[in-house]
Structure formats: C-alpha cells, structure tokens
Design a protein around this motif. Sequence first.
Motif, PDB file in Angstrom:
ATOM      1  N   GLN A 154      21.783  21.841  13.189  1.00  0.00           N
ATOM      2  CA  GLN A 154      21.216  20.532  13.478  1.00  0.00           C
ATOM      3  C   GLN A 154      20.514  20.475  14.829  1.00  0.00           C
ATOM      4  O   GLN A 154      19.843  19.488  15.122  1.00  0.00           O
ATOM      5  CB  GLN A 154      22.305  19.460  13.421  1.00  0.00           C
TER       6      GLN A 154
ATOM      7  N   ARG B 176      17.510  17.359  16.812  1.00  0.00           N
ATOM      8  CA  ARG B 176      18.277  16.579  15.834  1.00  0.00           C
ATOM      9  C   ARG B 176      17.359  15.666  15.029  1.00  0.00           C
ATOM     10  O   ARG B 176      17.604  15.421  13.839  1.00  0.00           O
ATOM     11  CB  ARG B 176      19.374  15.780  16.547  1.00  0.00           C
TER      12      ARG B 176
ATOM     13  N   PHE C 289      15.814  17.783  12.392  1.00  0.00           N
ATOM     14  CA  PHE C 289      16.786  18.022  11.323  1.00  0.00           C
ATOM     15  C   PHE C 289      16.883  16.797  10.412  1.00  0.00           C
ATOM     16  O   PHE C 289      16.937  16.931   9.178  1.00  0.00           O
ATOM     17  CB  PHE C 289      18.156  18.348  11.930  1.00  0.00           C
ATOM     18  N   GLN C 290      16.904  15.619  11.006  1.00  0.00           N
ATOM     19  CA  GLN C 290      16.984  14.387  10.213  1.00  0.00           C
ATOM     20  C   GLN C 290      15.759  14.226   9.323  1.00  0.00           C
ATOM     21  O   GLN C 290      15.872  13.859   8.145  1.00  0.00           O
ATOM     22  CB  GLN C 290      17.114  13.179  11.152  1.00  0.00           C
TER      23      GLN C 290
END
Length: 292
Positions: free
Chosen positions: A52, A59, A62-63
């Motif tokens: 992640q 992050r 990753f989202q």
Amino acid sequence: MTCSPLILAQPHLLHRPAAADPALAGVRTLDELYNAIAPISAQMAMLPAADQGRTRRERQFFQHDRYYGIQRVTQQGGTALAVGAIVTAWRLAPDGPPPLVAALIEIAGIEIGSRYPHPRAATEQDPLRRWIIGHQVFAVLMQGLIMRTAALINPPAHHDPAADLAGLTRLFRASGAALRYTGQVHPRYYRDDIRPSMPARFSGLMAADHHHLLQRLRVAHPILLRHADSHPAALVELRQAWASAYADHTEVCARLVGSGTPSLLGTEHGQPAVESLEHYRRSRLSTIPEPN
C-alpha cells in the motif's frame, strides 16, 4: 468490480519493451492472442505484489488502483505492460473504437493478421463496467506513453526520434478516445451510481501512471527542445494531440457533472472541475515546447 483485476507493474519499472514472445508468432485474431497469453498472465499473477505504500501519495495511488481493479507487481515491467495491453484490448474490443483497440495492440508490440478482429458480438455494456474498463485502458495508455518517453530520454541503438514522437502522438490521441469511450454513460447513472461508489475525495490526480508520465515528460523536456528544431511539425502534432485529450476530458466532465460542479477532491464550493482541467492543460502543455 465486474471483471478480473488488471495486472500492471509499478510505473517506475518501465524502461524497455519486453522482447517478443516466439509463442505468439502467427496469431491471426485478438481472441487467439488473448488465449495464447494465458500462461504468461498466470505467471504475472504470481509475481510479488506492491504494498500500500508508506507515503500519503503512495497510499492514494493504491486506493486509486484498488477502485479501478488494477493490481501492481514489482517485477517485469515490460512484460506486464504487454500482457495488460492485450487483456484490455480484448475486454474493449466488443464495443470499443477499433483505432483504440489497435493502439493497445501497438503497445503490446504484437503483429496480428488484422488490426483488431474479434468474433465476439458486442453485448449491452453495464455502465460501471465501461467506467472501470475505460480507466484500465487509460492506465495502459499512460504506461505506453511512459515507455515511449523513456526511449527519448535513453535512446536505444538505431534510435529514430521521429518514430518516438509519432508514437507519443498516436497514444495521446488514443488517450482522448479512451476518455470519450469511458464517458459514454448517462449523466444520471454517473450521478446516482458511479460517483457514490467512489471513495471520498477521490481524483484522477491519484493515478500513479499519469503522475509518473508527467515526471518523465519533465525529464524529457530538454530533449524535446532539441527536437523542436529538428522535428518541428512532429512537436506541433504532439502538442495538439495532448491538448485534444484534455478537451475530450473536459467535455466528458462537463456532460456528466456540469460546468459548475467541483471535483470529488474539492470542497462543496471549490473550483469547478472543468476549470481545474483547464488549469492543468495550460500548465502541463508547457512541458512540450512550441517550435519557433
């Protein structure tokens, strides 16, 4: 998510295209090509997956990937891109624009008997599936652009800059086509179903491939300055193709959310999304110099 994850490498791994696989020689249709890469796809799925991330930006990447069904691996960037291009071409083919399918096949570096044959009949497309597949196609195109830009920065032997500039132009045009395809959903469906399905404060600015492409283009700027003198017409076409892709994005945004609605990343009374896109267009186009 209505289709299996798309496996792509982290964009910083993209430097050289994968060598052509002899097992794929002689394929005549896109269906044959898709079936032929099944063993390679299985190998890609077994590679180490990216985590992640540690920073806020990582992050966010990753989202963004998770929402659009993209799974990142940490090895074999060129091979993952070639396989991902074939997979997205196959998913897109039943109802996608043939030139856009052809652009994906070009990224894969595969010659098939016809540019985009597919015996499967087009079926009624679920709008959310179109939204997801369209963004997966866009991610593959961004990776293709990253690879083309890498060839300008670190040219291989017998390098032809005119061919790389033309390749960049074709892929930027294809990016506009991908945005138009993705946006062919009813505004009511976007408002009531697609937009609420996204995380809060979600944005295309969280797309790892697009972010990395902008970094690569900034590195390539001095090289593009030299090409502005040696290949002025090619630079003009490249700028026009990128500007046109931004225009396509703005048109889709205005149709789906209106000209005064802020982006998901903004506040209720923030800058309208279409105005933000125009700001990005002006600032980012400066990366590609205008010939004298």
